[in-house]
Design an enzyme around this catalytic site. Structure first.
Site, short mmCIF file in Angstrom:
data_model
loop_
_atom_site.label_atom_id
_atom_site.label_comp_id
_atom_site.label_asym_id
_atom_site.label_seq_id
_atom_site.Cartn_x
_atom_site.Cartn_y
_atom_site.Cartn_z
CE LYS A 1 49.97 -3.54 16.52
NZ LYS A 1 50.98 -2.86 15.71
CE LYS B 1 50.67 7.28 10.08
NZ LYS B 1 49.75 6.12 10.22
CG HIS C 1 48.93 -1.81 2.86
ND1 HIS C 1 48.59 -2.46 4.03
CD2 HIS C 1 49.38 -2.78 2.03
CE1 HIS C 1 48.82 -3.75 3.91
NE2 HIS C 1 49.30 -3.97 2.69
CB THR D 1 47.55 -2.29 13.08
OG1 THR D 1 48.77 -1.61 12.77
CG2 THR D 1 46.98 -2.91 11.82
CE LYS E 1 48.34 7.26 15.41
NZ LYS E 1 47.71 6.05 14.92
NE ARG E 2 57.70 6.73 10.23
CZ ARG E 2 58.25 6.82 9.02
NH1 ARG E 2 58.16 5.82 8.17
NH2 ARG E 2 58.91 7.88 8.65
C1 26V Z 1 54.94 4.26 0.93
C2 26V Z 1 56.04 4.98 0.73
C3 26V Z 1 56.06 5.85 -0.42
C4 26V Z 1 57.39 6.38 -0.72
C5 26V Z 1 58.19 6.72 0.49
C6 26V Z 1 58.32 5.62 1.45
C7 26V Z 1 57.09 4.89 1.62
C8 26V Z 1 56.99 4.06 2.68
C9 26V Z 1 55.89 3.32 2.87
C10 26V Z 1 54.87 3.43 2.00
C11 26V Z 1 53.68 2.61 2.21
C12 26V Z 1 52.71 3.29 3.02
C13 26V Z 1 51.62 2.37 3.22
C14 26V Z 1 51.41 2.04 4.66
O1 26V Z 1 52.30 1.86 5.45
N1 26V Z 1 50.17 1.94 4.97
C15 26V Z 1 49.68 1.59 6.29
O2 26V Z 1 49.35 0.22 6.25
C16 26V Z 1 48.83 -0.24 7.47
C17 26V Z 1 48.60 -1.72 7.34
O3 26V Z 1 47.62 -1.97 6.41
C18 26V Z 1 47.56 0.52 7.81
O4 26V Z 1 47.09 0.08 9.06
C19 26V Z 1 47.81 2.01 7.86
O5 26V Z 1 46.60 2.70 8.02
C20 26V Z 1 48.48 2.45 6.57
O6 26V Z 1 48.88 3.80 6.65
#
Ligand code: 26V
Length: 754
Positions: free
Chosen positions: A603, A498, A312, A599, A492-493
């Site tokens: 929406k 972003k 992701h 996503t 969004k986050r």
């Molecule tokens: C990674 C990490 C790394 C360490 C710190 C905490 C943390 C938290 C979450 C993540 C995962 C990040 C991946 C993520 O959320 N990706 C998002 O996934 C969505 C669904 O596929 C996508 O639409 C977004 O573009 C993508 O940023």
């Protein structure tokens, strides 16, 4: 039906509905939904999916379940006849705090679509007590408090099922909680969440701080605990192992109960690994299979056939790499297995860059996933292409057959039927209700783009939704916004890639233009919703700068009528459901190549907003479908960005010095007016970051962004019918982005369920 609901609710309340208080009625509704959903369980015969994920951002469930069970209208009417309001009852429901952003919300949309498509598929995750955190703004800065969402009546029910999980030399009892997942006129599946009985919310001190070493008491307190210190990173490994070990035991138990002899596990189970947080399920399953008499080599093959991995993100810092020593401390039982897997992986290629354990002793979780699953997918066409071409090119050379794309999708039940009933009804009147289960039918709206009466009707629905959002914001945050203005929303986050900071620079630019007498063709309300990770300083600085600018603009009688900036507190699924139906312009402005998919973009489009975006993630596919004349695209292409990174010659200061507009906007961040209202240290840090580094290349896209956004404002103001036509085309073309389509593709290419 309505009568039956009334009788059942009365029985569950123990008194007539009208005499019960709202809490009692809410609890009764919860029980009623649970009873009904249990009747929709179906036996599993063939292969069943287990979607393992650290996050499930499910949102409130009452209305969603009533809609999916087909009793929403009847229940609302029945309650109304007894003097109760469903929307007021819904206020009592806490939003489950089980996720963070797009990855977690995607998992929730997938569960909805699995059940709707009648596919056997359960989720596996953790039952966090306080999830991420609750956000509020005090003195213009983000403040974090625990988001205590667990109440006595919760959808997640406690069970008697407990699995032993040994970590750091101690054995913990992982208890299973189960939450029903209803499909739209479909079956009921389950979300399985694990927790320890010993977790103690009393451990939480100031804000969201807690003793990170007391594993027994802290293990499931928070999602993504602060990992800036070693103790926090080790805690994350504890959390991940609890999830995968208990999850793997559940999977093996369920399969054995259906006749699996473990050698044929892949005939009974498909396991989807959602990003790298659950990656330890691979060595854990191998370990458990060996315990059950399967030889190592065969176990590796079985696990490879059973598991699949979704990537992701391409941000290097988000690809998890754990020091061996941490794993040795928490899960010594896995290390020999991980090492054998590393040896196996190294025997397949000379290329050391694909090793699992690198020369620094770091264990690359994504590498383990790619070697030892049978499918690796990205989440939008561009993202998958970038994985194959650059990020994972070495792996693609090794395993071309494993790589595939599954463009993300969203469930239309929540993101249209539930959050925008007026639009749903209008669509249904025009083209029937077939689109609810076959989203492609939305294209039948296309002929209406030539029908002025229809276009005005769709515009009127948007206008009503904007008034509703304005009312809600006044009640919730005490801000008054002008519903006649254009609403541009970026929710969004908070992350530099972003580029909320690009939006900030535009707003400063617009502020100067208004001050100079160049007012925009229509007032603009710029709305933000975003949480910043508590340890991510620059992200918090960006929030602070936006909050401070919002005051500067509001305090100035020349600018206030033309420009408003609103930052909504505590952005979550519930807030998103209010914002999205009221949006005119959807801001999807990430640096091209960095947003895997997005996503939110889908929406907003589905709810009749136009996208202002870069050619990134799923924006590319949105543009392909609606046509370039129905979307506002700007900025560098992903190729240009990747090229610039390769050259390594991007110099923000040159852009800053060469362009007076850029300099004026960037310098205003630390202007006297800003510093008088805000914190100089924070504003200065952001200023210096933009001039001295700007890793996500905000400045090169600045002018193109200004031009495109101003074009959108002009089109909106001067050609409202033309604008409405574009909106309708966006709605009509949104069908492809239904998660029903995504799930059907996963099933066809990877899972082969049932
Ligand atoms: C990674 C990490 C790394 C360490 C710190 C905490 C943390 C938290 C979450 C993540 C995962 C990040 C991946 C993520 O959320 N990706 C998002 O996934 C969505 C669904 O596929 C996508 O639409 C977004 O573009 C993508 O940023």
């Amino acid at each position: 039906m309505k009568q039956w609901i009334g009788e059942r609710l009365t029985a569950l309340c123990g008194c007539p509905i009208g005499e019960a208080d709202d809490r009692q009625v809410y609890a009764a509704l919860l029980k009623l939904v649970r009873e009904l959903s249990e009747t929709k369980q179906q036996p599993v015969t063939g292969r069943k999916l287990y979607y393992i994920s650290a996050e499930f951002l499910v949102g409130k469930l009452l209305s969603n379940n009533l809609i999916n069970l087909g009793i929403y209208d009847e229940t609302r009417q029945c309650l109304e006849e007894n003097g109760k309001s469903l929307s007021e009852l819904e206020e009592l429901e806490p939003e489950p705090s089980l996720g963070n952003g797009g990855l977690g919300r995607l998992a929730a949309c997938f569960l909805d679509s699995l059940a709707t498509l009648n596919l056997p598929g359960d989720g596996i995750g953790l039952r966090y007590h306080c999830g991420l955190f609750r956000q509020d703004f005090r003195g213009g800065v983000q403040n974090e408090t625990p988001d205590r969402w667990l109440t006595d009546d919760s959808w997640a029910q406690c069970t008697e099922t407990v699995y032993p999980v040994t970590m750091g030399g101690k054995t913990y009892a992982a208890r299973l909680y189960r939450l029903p997942v209803t499909g739209y006129h479909g079956r009921t599946n389950w979300l399985n969440l694990f927790d320890l009985d010993t977790v103690n919310e009393g451990l939480i001190g100031e804000g969201i701080s807690f003793d990170q070493t007391k594993i027994e008491e802290n293990l499931t307190l928070f999602l993504y605990p602060d990992d800036s210190q070693e103790a926090g990173r080790v805690l994350r490994i504890y959390q991940q192992y609890l999830m995968v070990s208990a999850g793997a035991q559940l999977i093996l138990d369920e399969c054995a109960a259906r006749g699996c002899n473990f050698h044929d596990l892949d005939k009974y189970a498909a396991i989807q690994i959602n990003d790298t947080h659950p990656s330890m399920v691979i060595p854990e399953l191998i370990r458990l299979l060996e315990q059950r008499g399967v030889e190592f080599d065969e176990a590796v093959q079985i696990v490879t056939r059973t598991c699949a991995y979704t990537n992701h993100t391409i941000l290097a810092e988000a690809l998890e790499k754990w020091p061996r020593a941490y794993l040795e401390q928490v899960v010594p039982q896995l290390l020999p297995i991980i090492e054998e897997l590393d040896t196996l992986a190294r025997s397949r290629t000379e290329d050391a860059s694909t090793a699992i354990v690198d020369e620094k002793g770091l264990v690359h979780m994504a590498h383990m996933d790619i070697h030892f699953t049978h499918s690796v997918n990205g989440v939008a066409a561009l993202h998958t292409q970038i994985l194959k071409d650059s990020e994972l090119a070495n792996f693609y050379a090794l395993y071309p057959e494993k790589f595939n794309n599954k463009t993300n999708g969203i469930t239309f039940r929540r993101w249209l039927l539930e959050c925008n009933p007026a639009l749903t009804q209008e669509i249904a009147q025009r083209i029937g209700t077939g689109f609810e289960q076959d989203a492609g039918q939305l294209e039948r709206l296309l002929p209406l783009t030539e029908d002025e009466e229809a276009l005005r009707r769709f515009a009127a629905i948007k206008a009503e939704n904007k008034v509703r959002l304005a009312d809600w914001l006044r009640q919730k945050q005490g801000v008054q916004i002008n519903p006649q203005a254009m609403f541009a929303i970026q929710s969004k986050r908070l992350h530099e890639y972003k580029r909320q900071q690009l939006n900030l620079l535009y707003l400063i630019h617009q502020y100067f233009e208004i001050k100079a007498g160049h007012t925009p063709p229509v007032p603009l309300v710029s709305i933000f919703g975003a949480k910043a990770a508590p340890a991510y300083t620059i992200a918090k600085d960006i929030i602070h700068a936006l909050l401070t600018l919002s005051q500067v603009v509001a305090n100035d009688p020349e600018t206030a009528p033309w420009l408003q900036i609103v930052f909504v507190e505590n952005y979550n699924v519930t807030v998103a459901e209010k914002l999205i139906p009221a949006c005119d312009l959807s801001e999807q402005i990430s640096l091209a190549s960095k947003e895997a998919s997005g996503t939110g973009n889908m929406k907003f489009m589905l709810n009749g907003a136009l996208t202002l975006g870069t050619m990134d993630g799923a924006n590319v596919e949105i543009a392909q479908r609606v046509g370039m004349e129905n979307i506002y695209i700007f900025g560098q292409s992903s190729e240009q960005v990747i090229h610039r990174y390769r050259q390594g010659d991007y110099c923000a200061r040159q852009w800053y010095e060469a362009d007076p507009n850029i300099r004026r906007a960037v310098d205003f961040i630390t202007d006297e007016q800003m510093c008088a209202l805000g914190h100089e240290e924070s504003l200065k840090r952001l200023h210096d970051e933009l001039v001295g580094k700007d890793w996500f290349q905000t400045l090169p896209d600045f002018n193109a962004y200004v031009v495109r956004k101003n074009q959108a404002l002009a089109d909106y103001a001067c050609d409202s019918l033309g604008w409405s036509r574009k909106c309708l085309i966006n709605i009509a073309k949104a069908g492809y982005f239904s998660s029903d389509r995504t799930i059907a593709e996963y099933n066809r290419d990877i899972w082969h369920l049932g």
